[in-house]
Design a protein around this motif. Structure first.
Motif, PDB file in Angstrom:
ATOM      1  N   HIS A  56       3.874  -3.765   3.241  1.00  0.00           N
ATOM      2  CA  HIS A  56       5.001  -2.992   2.704  1.00  0.00           C
ATOM      3  C   HIS A  56       4.450  -1.803   1.946  1.00  0.00           C
ATOM      4  O   HIS A  56       3.549  -1.943   1.120  1.00  0.00           O
ATOM      5  N   ARG A  57       4.996  -0.634   2.242  1.00  0.00           N
ATOM      6  CA  ARG A  57       4.561   0.570   1.542  1.00  0.00           C
ATOM      7  C   ARG A  57       5.352   0.798   0.263  1.00  0.00           C
ATOM      8  O   ARG A  57       6.471   0.309   0.106  1.00  0.00           O
ATOM      9  N   HIS A  58       4.778   1.575  -0.645  1.00  0.00           N
ATOM     10  CA  HIS A  58       5.527   2.090  -1.787  1.00  0.00           C
ATOM     11  C   HIS A  58       5.134   3.550  -1.936  1.00  0.00           C
ATOM     12  O   HIS A  58       4.268   4.051  -1.223  1.00  0.00           O
ATOM     13  N   GLN A  86       0.809  -1.211   0.000  1.00  0.00           N
ATOM     14  CA  GLN A  86       0.000   0.000   0.000  1.00  0.00           C
ATOM     15  C   GLN A  86       0.848   1.270   0.000  1.00  0.00           C
ATOM     16  O   GLN A  86       2.000   1.266   0.428  1.00  0.00           O
ATOM     17  N   GLU A  87       0.235   2.336  -0.512  1.00  0.00           N
ATOM     18  CA  GLU A  87       0.925   3.617  -0.542  1.00  0.00           C
ATOM     19  C   GLU A  87       0.716   4.352   0.793  1.00  0.00           C
ATOM     20  O   GLU A  87       1.586   5.091   1.253  1.00  0.00           O
ATOM     21  N   ALA A 142       0.293   5.610   4.633  1.00  0.00           N
ATOM     22  CA  ALA A 142       0.991   5.439   5.900  1.00  0.00           C
ATOM     23  C   ALA A 142       0.205   4.454   6.763  1.00  0.00           C
ATOM     24  O   ALA A 142      -0.986   4.232   6.534  1.00  0.00           O
ATOM     25  N   LEU A 189       7.684   8.436   1.123  1.00  0.00           N
ATOM     26  CA  LEU A 189       7.638   8.347   2.586  1.00  0.00           C
ATOM     27  C   LEU A 189       8.515   9.441   3.177  1.00  0.00           C
ATOM     28  O   LEU A 189       9.570   9.760   2.638  1.00  0.00           O
TER      29      LEU A 189
END
Lengths: 148, 83, 148, 83
Positions: free
Chosen positions: C79-81, C6-7, C9, C84
């Motif tokens: 896990h973010r993409h 996910q994008e 936070a 950030l």
């Protein structure tokens, strides 16, 4: 460094959030949460006795030892005593470090010592019986990897 | 020498009290255990197997042959089961 | 098993609470949270590129591999993409098991593989420069302990 | 054989695009890289050092000598830096 010995229930997530939020330079946060297990489905409560005074000292000494062995940014230890219901969190540790390996190793170390060297005693209470939990040989063996 | 004795978990349950004060000449926890065992009854039963016991002097885990000199608090208890 | 790419936070604690609360028989929950570090105090943002499609497959395969190696009650990976800010959580894994050792080992394993085998690429953006983060030899070496 | 090529991270930046479609007879990713390198310019620069590259065929990491037969998507990218 934050060490708590308490009777009250706690939310592991609330502590992880607070612990993570207060880190400045850490890149890695590891947490361990221990839950009361009810293997047979008969556990009503778990009673945890401890040694007031010694408990706090033993946990602080343990956290210091972890910080002397690994480069840690922060350490958190919380352990409950008193009456717990099945499924409730018993205790929690968290470690923060620049990199993941010291954070993992220090949390693992803290748990191994908490199991066998901090003055807590568990008693499982079912409908029919109250039984003191026996110390496990495997827990004692786990300590040997940290001997130096 | 006056000592405060503390008992935890099944040691406390078997003896029937969590603490007591004792005047003793014992020089080690091992000697102190011997003295308590000699009382017979619940004490003899609780302290029968020393390998099932641990000892702390002034809130520090130690061995049964550590010196009691200068100590004010002695605790006997089973192996710990924290975490 | 719960895998998220996910994008947005995220709050590590909120996920740990939910993960812990949904366990039935587990006695041990381990979590790892990775944070963006700003070592020089100049990091403005971290950009994480990934390979949509492959990312989800790689994380699912990784979780399956962990479950085949250890007796786990549950696995969580997030896990973010995208963009950030310094200090923000990048990613998180959590494992649940009956006992602490498999929970620790599986979380450690997941992290070692996420570092070098999941299709994410980090770029550090400071006021003056944008630099792709180099893969570390130590991360590659960490994988060897899991080879069998 | 028609292939969809994907580029990520600095490979994408150096080449100047994230994807393209290519008609090729290459039998392996190594042969395909050779063909792309022959275009010169940005391609030659991006693909100069094969040890700095990784390849996925249909979203599975693999080696540069794996067969391309039956594959529809090929991705070239630097070593991954997740976590």
């Amino acid at each position: 460094m934050d060490i708590r010995v308490q009777e009250a229930a706690f939310d592991p997530g609330a502590h992880l959030s607070a612990f993570t939020a207060r880190q400045q330079g850490a890149g890695a946060v590891v947490s361990f949460t221990g839950l009361t297990r009810d293997l047979g489905g008969t556990l009503e409560t778990m009673e945890i006795e401890h040694y007031p005074g010694m408990t706090e000292k033993a946990l602080a000494a343990l956290a210091d030892e972890a910080r002397s062995r690994w480069s840690l940014e922060d350490v958190f230890i919380l352990h409950r005593h008193g009456h717990l219901r099945a499924g409730e969190p018993i205790m929690m540790v968290a470690t923060a470090a620049l990199h993941r390996k010291p954070a993992f190793e220090a949390a693992d170390f803290l748990m191994d010592y908490l199991k066998s060297r901090a003055p807590f005693w568990k008693k499982e209470i079912t409908r029919d019986a109250a039984t003191w939990v026996d110390a496990k040989d495997t827990d004692e063996a786990a300590l040997s990897q940290w001997t130096r | 020498m006056k000592l405060r004795l503390l008992y935890f978990a099944w040691v406390r349950e078997r003896i029937g009290t969590g603490q007591e004060v004792l005047e003793t000449e014992a020089e080690t926890p091992a000697a102190l255990l011997e003295e308590l065992r000699a009382r017979g009854g619940a004490y003899a039963a609780a302290f029968e197997d020393v390998t099932a016991l641990r000892v702390a002097l002034d809130q520090e885990l130690t061995s049964f042959d550590a010196p009691l000199a200068g100590v004010s608090e002695v605790a006997f208890f089973p192996p710990m089961t924290g975490g």
